[in-house]
Design a protein around this motif. Structure first.
Motif, PDB file in Angstrom:
ATOM      1  N   GLN A 268     -58.549 -76.087  73.343  1.00  0.00           N
ATOM      2  CA  GLN A 268     -59.466 -74.981  73.036  1.00  0.00           C
ATOM      3  C   GLN A 268     -60.447 -75.386  71.930  1.00  0.00           C
ATOM      4  OE1 GLN A 268     -58.867 -73.115  75.510  1.00  0.00           O
ATOM      5  NE2 GLN A 268     -56.859 -74.094  75.706  1.00  0.00           N
ATOM      6  N   SER A 269     -60.002 -76.211  71.005  1.00  0.00           N
ATOM      7  CA  SER A 269     -60.897 -76.668  69.934  1.00  0.00           C
ATOM      8  C   SER A 269     -62.019 -77.530  70.481  1.00  0.00           C
ATOM      9  CB  SER A 269     -60.095 -77.457  68.885  1.00  0.00           C
ATOM     10  OG  SER A 269     -59.100 -76.649  68.286  1.00  0.00           O
TER      11      SER A 269
ATOM     12  N   ALA B 187     -63.436 -77.092  73.398  1.00  0.00           N
ATOM     13  CA  ALA B 187     -64.306 -76.295  74.263  1.00  0.00           C
ATOM     14  C   ALA B 187     -65.388 -75.599  73.442  1.00  0.00           C
ATOM     15  CB  ALA B 187     -63.477 -75.263  75.029  1.00  0.00           C
ATOM     16  N   ASP B 188     -66.500 -75.291  74.087  1.00  0.00           N
ATOM     17  CA  ASP B 188     -67.610 -74.588  73.439  1.00  0.00           C
ATOM     18  C   ASP B 188     -67.749 -73.178  74.024  1.00  0.00           C
ATOM     19  OD1 ASP B 188     -68.383 -76.787  71.846  1.00  0.00           O
ATOM     20  OD2 ASP B 188     -69.453 -77.672  73.547  1.00  0.00           O
ATOM     21  N   GLY B 189     -68.564 -72.379  73.356  1.00  0.00           N
ATOM     22  CA  GLY B 189     -68.936 -71.089  73.911  1.00  0.00           C
ATOM     23  C   GLY B 189     -67.946 -69.969  73.690  1.00  0.00           C
ATOM     24  N   TRP B 190     -67.141 -70.062  72.643  1.00  0.00           N
ATOM     25  CA  TRP B 190     -66.193 -68.978  72.388  1.00  0.00           C
ATOM     26  C   TRP B 190     -66.934 -67.746  71.881  1.00  0.00           C
ATOM     27  CZ3 TRP B 190     -62.076 -69.477  74.923  1.00  0.00           C
ATOM     28  CH2 TRP B 190     -61.459 -70.709  75.079  1.00  0.00           C
TER      29      TRP B 190
ATOM     30  N   GLY C  45     -68.937 -70.760  63.871  1.00  0.00           N
ATOM     31  CA  GLY C  45     -69.487 -71.020  65.194  1.00  0.00           C
ATOM     32  C   GLY C  45     -70.178 -69.828  65.817  1.00  0.00           C
TER      33      GLY C  45
END
Length: 299
Positions: A139-140, A142-145, A216
């Motif tokens: 999850q770290s 990955a982008d777009g949270w 972020g």
């Protein structure tokens, strides 16, 4: 069978966590020589030492002198000055969370470790548990949270519950914010980024609700309690974003196994000189966030 090189590690602390998790994991680790145990209750230190065929020390400085590293299982504001003492004696540090309950105390630990050039690892369980460590890393990356929520509801201090941690004075004083709050932050920070803004509100008992804004751009919430009814207890962390909806997997595995992984992480950091992501500086940042929340709550 032990393999070489063997790290000489001492254990500071004799409570349930030290007895049930730290000592067995240290004794079983193939690269560790459990040199001895020191505690504020000599009779408890002697009992743990006998169970693991090692030595009970009456003098903490004598144990530090005999060690390459120490694992600390003590209340946070007793841990912090002893961690500074251990670093100044040249010992690498395997710390429990939170590092301290004051920013000043946690900063002294981080600064002492860096000044002495010793490695440090803070044992945030989810960052070392076999059931969760790969998930957090995925999850770290990955982008777009967009947002996340963490529910960490324990029953340690509920009137109908019983257990060894209910006798913990520091947990009784500081509550869920400081006991389970670090676990929630240890997942949210690496995935969503540092906290740039927060607010907090109290609930029943020691329950605390946090609303966080992250570097972020995502937001998150965390609901924390040690006074939930047993029927309502449980842990749930959910992430939502461009990658979809992802929930913390379980089971996590035994605490002894997770602590064994943390031991290995400390040894690797000591060998390579590369700081671990959960080092004392990260522990300081967690303390800063929790202290800010405590201020917002007016405590």
């Amino acid at each position: 069978m032990k393999t070489s090189p063997i790290a000489r590690i001492g254990l500071l602390g004799t409570g349930p966590w030290a007895d049930r998790t730290h000592a067995p994991a240290l004794a079983a680790h193939p690269e560790v020589d459990l040199v001895g145990v020191w505690g504020r209750r000599p009779e408890a230190a002697a009992k743990i030492a006998e169970a693991h065929s090692t030595t009970a020390y009456d003098d903490v400085d004598a144990l530090l002198a005999d060690c390459d590293a120490v694992a600390i299982a003590l209340p946070p504001d007793i841990q912090a000055p002893l961690a500074v003492r251990a670093a100044e004696a040249g010992c690498h540090l395997l710390l429990d969370k939170p590092v301290a309950t004051t920013v000043e105390g946690a900063r002294r630990v981080a600064d002492a470790a860096e000044t002495a050039g010793v490695a440090s690892v803070v044992f945030f369980t989810l960052r070392f548990a076999a059931g969760t460590v790969d998930w957090i890393a995925e999850q770290s990356a990955a982008d777009g949270w967009f947002t996340a929520r963490a529910h960490w509801f324990g029953s340690v201090f509920h009137p109908s519950a019983a257990g060894p941690y209910a006798e913990s004075p520091w947990r009784g004083e500081k509550g869920a914010l400081w006991d389970v709050g670090p676990h929630a932050l240890s997942v949210l920070l690496p995935v969503l980024g540092d906290v740039t803004q927060l607010t907090a509100a109290p609930g029943q008992g020691d329950t605390v609700h946090l609303v966080l804004r992250h570097a972020g751009g995502a937001s998150s919430t965390a609901a924390l309690s040690l006074t939930a009814p047993p029927e309502a207890s449980g842990v749930d962390i959910e992430l939502r974003g461009a990658a979809g909806v992802h929930s913390l997997p379980g089971p996590w595995g035994a605490g002894v196994d997770s602590f064994g992984t943390a031991i290995g992480a400390l040894l690797e950091a000591a060998r390579t000189g590369t700081p671990h992501p959960c080092d004392a500086r990260f522990g300081l940042r967690v303390t800063e966030i929790l202290s800010q929340a405590e201020t917002v709550l007016g405590r």
